[in-house]
Scaffold this motif. Structure first.
Motif, short mmCIF file in Angstrom:
data_model
loop_
_atom_site.label_atom_id
_atom_site.label_comp_id
_atom_site.label_asym_id
_atom_site.label_seq_id
_atom_site.Cartn_x
_atom_site.Cartn_y
_atom_site.Cartn_z
N GLN A 1 46.72 -14.93 -25.06
CA GLN A 1 47.61 -14.86 -23.91
C GLN A 1 48.81 -13.95 -24.19
O GLN A 1 49.35 -13.95 -25.30
CB GLN A 1 48.15 -16.25 -23.55
N LEU A 2 49.23 -13.23 -23.17
CA LEU A 2 50.47 -12.48 -23.23
C LEU A 2 51.52 -13.21 -22.40
O LEU A 2 51.36 -13.36 -21.19
CB LEU A 2 50.29 -11.07 -22.68
N PRO A 3 52.62 -13.67 -23.01
CA PRO A 3 53.67 -14.33 -22.22
C PRO A 3 54.43 -13.30 -21.37
O PRO A 3 54.90 -12.28 -21.88
CB PRO A 3 54.59 -14.94 -23.29
N ILE A 4 54.51 -13.58 -20.09
CA ILE A 4 55.17 -12.71 -19.12
C ILE A 4 56.38 -13.44 -18.55
O ILE A 4 56.26 -14.58 -18.09
CB ILE A 4 54.22 -12.32 -17.98
N GLU A 5 57.52 -12.78 -18.59
CA GLU A 5 58.76 -13.38 -18.06
C GLU A 5 59.04 -12.82 -16.67
O GLU A 5 59.08 -11.61 -16.47
CB GLU A 5 59.92 -13.07 -18.99
N ILE A 6 59.26 -13.73 -15.73
CA ILE A 6 59.57 -13.35 -14.35
C ILE A 6 60.96 -13.87 -14.01
O ILE A 6 61.27 -15.04 -14.24
CB ILE A 6 58.54 -13.95 -13.37
N ALA B 1 57.33 -8.26 -20.27
CA ALA B 1 56.79 -9.07 -21.35
C ALA B 1 57.94 -9.83 -21.99
O ALA B 1 59.07 -9.33 -22.07
CB ALA B 1 56.12 -8.18 -22.39
N VAL B 2 57.70 -11.07 -22.40
CA VAL B 2 58.76 -11.87 -23.00
C VAL B 2 59.37 -11.15 -24.20
O VAL B 2 60.57 -11.23 -24.46
CB VAL B 2 58.21 -13.25 -23.41
N SER B 3 58.53 -10.42 -24.94
CA SER B 3 59.02 -9.71 -26.12
C SER B 3 59.91 -8.53 -25.76
O SER B 3 60.64 -8.01 -26.62
CB SER B 3 57.84 -9.19 -26.93
N GLY B 4 59.84 -8.06 -24.51
CA GLY B 4 60.55 -6.85 -24.14
C GLY B 4 59.76 -5.58 -24.41
O GLY B 4 60.20 -4.48 -24.06
N VAL C 1 54.25 -4.37 -15.91
CA VAL C 1 54.06 -4.37 -17.36
C VAL C 1 52.69 -3.79 -17.63
O VAL C 1 51.69 -4.24 -17.07
CB VAL C 1 54.16 -5.80 -17.93
N THR C 2 52.63 -2.79 -18.48
CA THR C 2 51.35 -2.17 -18.84
C THR C 2 50.74 -2.93 -20.01
O THR C 2 51.28 -2.92 -21.11
CB THR C 2 51.53 -0.69 -19.20
N VAL C 3 49.63 -3.60 -19.76
CA VAL C 3 49.00 -4.46 -20.76
C VAL C 3 47.69 -3.83 -21.22
O VAL C 3 46.81 -3.54 -20.40
CB VAL C 3 48.72 -5.87 -20.19
N ALA C 4 47.57 -3.61 -22.51
CA ALA C 4 46.32 -3.10 -23.09
C ALA C 4 45.54 -4.27 -23.66
O ALA C 4 46.01 -4.97 -24.56
CB ALA C 4 46.63 -2.07 -24.17
N ALA C 5 44.34 -4.49 -23.13
CA ALA C 5 43.44 -5.52 -23.66
C ALA C 5 42.39 -4.81 -24.51
O ALA C 5 41.57 -4.05 -23.98
CB ALA C 5 42.80 -6.30 -22.53
#
Length: 355
Positions: free
Chosen positions: A39-44, A23-26, A159-163
């Motif tokens: 949206q969740l910003p994802i950094e690759i 995640a961009v936030s770390g 990245v574990t994303v909770a929606a």
């Protein structure tokens, strides 16, 4: 790191010396609302090399074309630019904010001299669930690299994303703050014989807020035609006073403006020669982060004159528009509401809109 100035061929990729996702936030366990907009910003971070071990440099568009987000357990791809389910896109919208951690717009596409690139993709969904998201690179000639659990030759990473359940705003979640009888004044009708009849006028401002900041609001049901497009609802109550509601959905625009209309009054469809003034200077949106509605009241009284049917208010044919507004918070959560007059036509009434 600087933007890439050249682009090699992705078919020349022999291996990825770097393929990472976060995640961009770390944040290791970020959350978004499952409303299809948040949206969740994802950094690759990726670095590709050819069979000789030399780094390959790709443009942002090339990286976007070969990158996919996928489920870590299955390596199945998310829907690119999809409308339902778990999706991803390279296009950032105004609701690109991780819950509680705000917006992250500092990084876009960066490419280093050694071919290492940082690309931002955005995850969104309407599915209430928790998913581990991985990344893959898929070349035109069929090569596949992934950080999913079933990979070979690359670091496992996800990245574990909770929606979580979206918020659907209802009337009981609104805070409505009315301010009554602002700037009382006098307007008038001037008849053809020079007789002038004066009447009182004032306006009320209604400020609407929700628990989270409002990022966008839209009002619907404006007056017919294009002559007076700024008012959304108008009514002449039985005592023949004139009322109208003006919408100020842009909660960033604070100002003063004159609303209403003026013209020639008619009797039984005939020009009476009388000139009327139903305008009022209004100061609106003075409260931060609030949608503002203004109700303008003209205490005209009596039934000795009427306004032009079809263009203005009428003592005999009150307007009854299907007037409503919708709002979005900073995460894309949504609500829609009717805006009408109370039964006595003296105040604004907000109700839930379900259709």
């Amino acid at each position: 790191m600087t933007e890439a100035t050249q682009s090699d061929n992705p078919n020349d990729i022999d291996s990825l010396s770097t393929l990472k996702i976060q995640a961009v936030s770390g944040n290791l366990s970020p959350s978004i609302y499952a409303n299809g907009r948040n949206q969740l910003p994802i950094e690759i971070t990726a670095k590709a090399v050819n069979k000789d071990g030399n780094p390959l440099k790709f443009s942002n568009n090339t990286w976007i074309s070969i990158l996919n987000l996928c489920f870590a357990e299955s390596d199945k791809k998310l829907n690119r630019n999809g409308n339902s389910g778990w999706c991803f896109t390279e296009v950032e919208n105004q609701y690109s904010k991780e819950i509680q951690l705000g917006s992250h717009r500092s990084k876009r596409f960066l490419s280093g001299e050694d071919g290492t690139a940082i690309i931002i993709l955005y995850v969104y969904t309407d599915d209430i669930n928790t998913k581990r998201i991985a990344v893959s690179v898929d070349t035109p000639n069929g090569k596949h690299f992934t950080t999913a659990d079933i990979h070979s030759g690359a670091e496992k990473m996800s990245v574990t994303v909770a929606a979580i359940q979206q918020i659907i705003y209802r009337k009981n979640m609104l805070t409505i703050t009315p301010i009554y009888e602002l700037e009382k004044g006098v307007n008038k009708v001037i008849y053809s014989d020079g007789y002038t009849r004066e009447f009182d006028c004032h306006y009320d401002n209604y400020y609407i807020t929700i628990p989270l900041p409002i990022i966008n609001a839209i009002a619907h049901g404006y007056g017919n035609g294009t002559t007076y497009p700024k008012w959304i609802c108008a009514y002449d109550k039985q005592s023949n006073n004139q009322h109208m509601i003006v919408a100020h959905p842009d909660n960033t625009k604070k100002g003063t403006e004159t609303f209403g209309f003026e013209g020639r009054a008619t009797f039984l469809g005939l020009d009476s020669g009388a000139r009327f003034d139903l305008t009022k200077k209004v100061t609106f949106s003075e409260h931060d982060n609030a949608i503002c509605f203004t109700q303008i009241a003209f205490q005209t009284g009596g039934n000795a004159w009427r306004l032009n049917d079809g263009q203005c208010l009428s003592n005999f044919v009150p307007y009854a528009f299907d007037t409503w507004f919708e709002l979005f918070d900073i995460y894309g959560n949504y609500g829609k509401f009717n805006v009408q007059f109370t039964d006595d036509k003296l105040y604004i009434k907000i109700t839930d809109r379900y259709k």
